[in-house]
Design an enzyme around this catalytic site. Structure first.
Site, mmCIF file in Angstrom:
data_model
loop_
_atom_site.group_PDB
_atom_site.id
_atom_site.type_symbol
_atom_site.label_atom_id
_atom_site.label_comp_id
_atom_site.label_asym_id
_atom_site.label_seq_id
_atom_site.Cartn_x
_atom_site.Cartn_y
_atom_site.Cartn_z
ATOM 1 N N CYS A 211 -3.491 -3.652 4.254
ATOM 2 C CA CYS A 211 -2.494 -4.597 4.761
ATOM 3 C C CYS A 211 -2.792 -6.045 4.398
ATOM 4 O O CYS A 211 -2.020 -6.941 4.742
ATOM 5 C CB CYS A 211 -2.411 -4.487 6.284
ATOM 6 S SG CYS A 211 -1.935 -2.843 6.869
ATOM 7 N N HIS B 260 -2.213 -10.407 11.807
ATOM 8 C CA HIS B 260 -1.694 -9.144 11.292
ATOM 9 C C HIS B 260 -1.365 -8.281 12.508
ATOM 10 O O HIS B 260 -2.173 -8.164 13.431
ATOM 11 C CB HIS B 260 -2.738 -8.468 10.408
ATOM 12 C CG HIS B 260 -2.443 -7.029 10.134
ATOM 13 N ND1 HIS B 260 -1.253 -6.609 9.562
ATOM 14 C CD2 HIS B 260 -3.162 -5.893 10.375
ATOM 15 C CE1 HIS B 260 -1.257 -5.294 9.453
ATOM 16 N NE2 HIS B 260 -2.397 -4.839 9.943
ATOM 17 N N GLU C 18 0.845 -1.196 0.000
ATOM 18 C CA GLU C 18 0.000 0.000 0.000
ATOM 19 C C GLU C 18 0.882 1.248 0.000
ATOM 20 O O GLU C 18 0.429 2.336 0.324
ATOM 21 C CB GLU C 18 -0.974 -0.004 1.184
ATOM 22 C CG GLU C 18 -0.357 -0.064 2.562
ATOM 23 C CD GLU C 18 -1.399 0.058 3.659
ATOM 24 O OE1 GLU C 18 -1.770 1.204 3.972
ATOM 25 O OE2 GLU C 18 -1.843 -0.966 4.187
#
Length: 389
Positions: free
Chosen positions: A111, A233, A79
């Site tokens: 993400c 994550h 990103e």
């Protein structure tokens, strides 16, 4: 037939700032950063390390000459794109010397993008037993000096070779994705830094995890006891812990709760000293788990991927026997330990030079290992890369 991660590596910039020092400079109790969000250090990217050079540096050590012949697709998840048209995968393909008859492209969804890249690679390889796919997650997380998101910045890249008969872990065909349109984190075109709704972002993350996990458990008749460890994550280390805590209910035995909590600590050890690497955060956490926790071939690992906006996905994998032989713990520990500490004043200068593309190659390369790639210059909007001599 098994398909999964055959090789796995990460690269981080060779500079960092201490979070306690940053907190004091911002007039904040250091424990807010050290304990509150669970971060001890934050990787700082120099101008000479962008998503292309970091991605190539992550991949270079794990690619043999045979791999370069066998790879027929290169996917970069990011990103932090440096061009709105040309894919960084094309540039990385060139730097690494991969054979020319390969597809190269970028993927984007905050993400999350490295996870669909891996799933796409897995599906692509089903009828192609002799081919391999290189998946790279490369990002620089930036929110601005003195901003609310400043302590959750970071930078780095993770490279993965996806193949048949993998050496590290086998991916299962069991993923469950959950999508919800929510403005928790976004960066409109033309904006340098993202816009963040802090509380909403945390709530959206936890909801996405709960929804994808609950649906996964229902579809596949699984419980937490089926997993040796879970990876998340990790925008900051306390975020995944909050998500894990939200499902560690009375239905999980004390042994299961203790095992998953211990695994989570190991899985976030590296992230604690790097910070947020966006698309690579889950996979940096996976490396941290495999290199800092006692696991065995045949153990099942659960993975939760999340990208704001939002898409979450829960999936699983099984560790391959002797997977430890294909990790480079020594090199990874050395990379973390040998970085140069920046004062807060130096960090701020690095930050501003990065935004303004003001090179200081002598300073930036003084701790960069020989042979690593770096961004040498930008001329007429063309980026030129070289290796450290």
């Amino acid at each position: 037939m098994t398909i999964g991660i055959d090789q796995l590596n990460f690269y981080i910039p060779n500079f960092y700032v201490d979070m306690a020092e940053l907190a004091e400079a911002r007039g904040v109790d250091p424990n807010k950063f050290l304990i509150g969000i669970g971060q001890s250090q934050m990787a700082v990217s120099p101008v000479s390390q962008d998503i292309v050079s970091m991605g190539a540096n992550a991949a270079q050590p794990i690619l043999s000459e045979q791999d370069k012949k066998d790879i027929t697709m290169v996917i970069v998840a990011t990103e932090s794109a440096i061009d709105s048209a040309k894919a960084s995968a094309v540039q990385i393909h060139h730097l690494l010397g991969i054979q020319p008859f390969a597809r190269c492209f970028e993927m984007k969804e905050a993400c999350y993008a490295a996870t669909p890249a891996i799933q796409l690679a897995k599906d692509y390889l089903v009828p192609r037993p002799k081919e391999k796919v290189l998946v790279i997650a490369s990002d620089t997380a930036r929110y601005g000096l003195n901003s609310g998101g400043e302590p959750t910045q970071g930078a780095g890249a993770v490279a993965m070779v996806i193949s048949h008969n993998p050496s590290i872990l086998e991916l299962h065909d069991d993923s469950v994705a959950y999508t919800e349109d929510v403005y928790d984190f976004w960066r409109p075109s033309g904006e340098i830094y993202p816009l963040v709704a802090g509380k909403l972002s945390k709530d959206a993350y936890i909801k996405s995890f709960q929804e994808s996990w609950n649906e996964y458990a229902k579809r596949h008749h699984k419980s937490l006891s089926d997993f040796a460890a879970l990876c998340f994550h990790v925008p900051f280390t306390k975020m995944g812990q909050k998500a894990l805590d939200s499902i560690l209910t009375d239905s999980a035995s004390e042994d299961t709760q203790a095992r998953l909590n211990e695994g989570y600590k190991s899985a976030t050890d590296y992230n604690r000293y790097v910070g947020n690497v966006y698309t690579g955060s889950l996979y940096l956490s996976l490396i941290s788990l495999l290199e800092n926790h006692k696991l065995n071939g045949g153990d099942n690992i659960g993975l939760f991927s999340y990208g704001s906006g939002s898409v979450g996905e829960f999936f699983s994998a099984t560790l391959v026997d002797n997977y430890q032989d294909h990790l480079d713990v020594k090199a990874h520990k050395a990379m973390l330990d040998n970085r140069k500490a920046l004062s807060v004043e130096e960090y701020e200068k690095f930050f501003n030079r990065f935004d303004n593309l003001e090179f200081d190659t002598e300073t930036e390369l003084e701790v960069e290992p020989k042979g690593n790639f770096y961004l040498k210059e930008i001329s007429d909007n063309i980026r030129y890369y070289d290796t450290v001599k």
